[in-house]
Design an enzyme around this catalytic site. Structure first.
Site, PDB file in Angstrom:
ATOM      1  CD1 TRP A 236      -2.291  -1.878   0.232  1.00  0.00           C
ATOM      2  CD2 TRP A 236      -2.962  -1.233   2.280  1.00  0.00           C
ATOM      3  NE1 TRP A 236      -3.368  -2.649   0.603  1.00  0.00           N
ATOM      4  CE2 TRP A 236      -3.803  -2.275   1.844  1.00  0.00           C
ATOM      5  CE3 TRP A 236      -3.186  -0.663   3.536  1.00  0.00           C
ATOM      6  CZ2 TRP A 236      -4.846  -2.764   2.628  1.00  0.00           C
ATOM      7  CZ3 TRP A 236      -4.231  -1.160   4.308  1.00  0.00           C
ATOM      8  CH2 TRP A 236      -5.055  -2.192   3.856  1.00  0.00           C
ATOM      9  CD  GLU A 237       4.117   3.312  -2.630  1.00  0.00           C
ATOM     10  OE1 GLU A 237       4.283   4.411  -2.073  1.00  0.00           O
ATOM     11  OE2 GLU A 237       5.053   2.534  -2.891  1.00  0.00           O
TER      12      GLU A 237
END
Ligand SMILES: *[C@@H]1O[C@H](CO)[C@@H](O)[C@H](O)[C@H]1NC(C)=O
Ligand SMILES: *[C@@H]1O[C@H](CO)[C@@H](O)[C@H](O)[C@H]1NC(C)=O
Ligand SMILES: [Zn+2]
Length: 459
Positions: free
Chosen positions: A321-322
């Site tokens: 996840w960014e």
């Protein structure tokens, strides 16, 4: 007939010249307007950008403050257990801390009974693999704080979810890397051994391809050479989670496997992960893109945590996840690029993500029960698509920024060279056209005068 044909050509040439001049003129005036705006913008922002952004330590936490606060929470919180990761042959004081979140997880007897009757959805989430991504560990702390002390419906829902789920967090995986960032190395993504932890995993470790910028890869001396990655390997192998999440910043995206190649995994597996990611994105990050590294950012990465979790440990729901990125930040202004620079945005990021792991757990329950009821998210990248089109994404400008901002391509410069080239070509076209018209006019003028005045004979 011949004369009127020539006249037609002349008109055409004049029109072309006119067009050329107009386009050239407008591009020049646009460039001037743009330059003026840039100047104005840069004057406005000069004061704050001249010295790059730095963390406000009354808002952000130093690594030791995070660890201390976790220890403090552990004294009174029934829904958490704090334990050092087990790394064979390494002292407990050297390894990352793990927080186990579960309903009344402190009460081991109750936990044993409940897990005998119910198989729980298990998640392993790691934060701070790269030191400069300070915000990720702040989110981890917030997750634990909300479970332990949070009020309101979101916190209640999260605690309820823990009745049937268990979340294992590694709040600061790259502690030595984060400490370097805290000391002012805001672009630091390597640990104190100079190793990029997200290249140190034993799945296609150390490989490279044409998208690799070789001097920027720091995979370590061998797969799992680092305590940190060994710690998570041991954790994943003992927990055997349903989901593995490696939390990063620098962009807003939910990355699915693979990291090492453009092609997507098996379609059913990919779509299942994509559907669950879609549920999380809908609630926590509407603007998040969903796809793999190559199709979103334009490069392949080898020896990553995600590829190891999916490819070797066979974790069915594997994600990177960014959670935040600022594309407007100047090159080298790494703190701003990877972290919210003001308190309002900081609070927003924490609020947006603090219950996301419980949404993930709930979404996995739903997917396991009735996958067909979940729609494919609109933003899910499919095999034919490729969004790595802008230079910044192609060179991993935001999410995989080079160490201390050295080397590589400057996308802005590349763009302005393009504009210059275009202007030059238009100008060249205009000059050619003018010359052609001038020559033609001179030729026809000399023709019309040749009858009255006999030209000199030169030979
Ligand atoms: C890894 O563990 C070894 C042995 O305890 C220790 O000397 C070393 O400092 C640790 N490395 C990091 C980056 O923490
Ligand atoms: C928080 O989430 C909302 C809704 O998805 C979004 O509009 C907003 O930009 C997010 N904030 C940050 C700082 O990412
Ligand atoms: Zn990262």
């Amino acid at each position: 007939m011949g004369f009127s044909m020539k006249k037609l050509w002349a008109v055409l040439v004049v029109l072309l010249v006119e067009l050329g001049v107009r386009v050239w003129g407008s591009s020049v005036s646009q460039a001037v307007i743009g330059a003026k705006a840039d100047l104005k913008g840069s004057m406005q922002e000069k004061a704050e950008r001249e010295t790059f952004a730095a963390p406000d330590w009354s808002v952000y936490h130093k690594t030791d403050e995070i660890l201390d606060e976790l220890r403090e929470l552990d004294e009174t919180c029934n829904h958490m257990r704090l334990e050092p990761a087990a790394v064979p042959g390494v002292d407990d004081s050297e390894v990352p801390l793990v927080v186990v979140l579960g309903y009344n997880v402190k009460n081991r007897l109750r936990e044993m009974v409940s897990s005998a009757f119910q198989s729980k959805t298990r998640i392993v989430a790691v934060f701070g693999e790269h030191g400069r991504e300070l915000i990720t560990s702040e989110v981890a702390l917030k997750v634990v704080q909300d479970i332990c002390n949070g009020e309101g419906t979101d916190a209640e829902t999260a605690r309820d979810e823990l009745q049937r789920s268990e979340v294992h967090l590694v709040p600061v995986l790259g502690a030595s890397s984060r400490r370097l960032a805290e000391m002012g190395e805001y672009c630091e993504r390597l640990n104190s051994n100079g190793v990029d932890l997200n290249r140190n995993w034993g799945f296609l470790w150390g490989k490279t391809d044409t998208t690799t910028i070789a001097e920027e890869e720091r995979p370590g001396t061998e797969p799992f050479s680092e305590n940190e990655s060994r710690a998570v390997k041991a954790l994943v192998e003992s927990v055997r989670p349903d989901a593995f999440v490696s939390v990063h910043s620098g962009d807003k995206a939910m990355l699915l496997p693979w990291d090492h190649r453009p092609e997507l995994p098996d379609r059913d597996e990919y779509e299942k992960m994509g559907k669950v990611a879609g549920i999380v994105a809908q609630e926590h990050c509407e603007s998040c893109q969903i796809g793999n590294v190559y199709k979103l950012f334009g490069y392949n990465a080898f020896g990553t945590a995600g590829d190891w979790a999916f490819g070797s440990a066979k974790v069915p729901y594997t994600y990177t996840w960014e959670i935040y990125g600022d594309f407007s930040s100047a090159r080298d202004d790494c703190f701003r690029m990877f972290n919210p620079a003001d308190q309002e945005t900081y609070n927003e990021v924490l609020a947006n993500w603090s219950t996301s792991f419980f949404t993930l757990a709930a979404a996995i329950h739903t997917a396991n029960e009735r996958l067909n009821a979940i729609p494919l998210p609109k933003q899910l990248i499919t095999n034919g698509q490729n969004r790595a089109s802008t230079p910044s994404r192609r060179y991993g400008f935001a999410s995989e920024w080079r160490r201390r901002g050295q080397g590589g391509i400057e996308p802005l410069l590349a763009r302005s060279y393009g504009v210059l080239l275009l202007e030059f070509m238009i100008a060249l076209m205009a000059v050619f056209a003018f010359t052609a018209v001038a020559l033609y006019l001179r030729k026809s003028a000399s023709k019309s005068t040749s009858r009255s005045m006999e030209p000199f004979k030169l030979a």
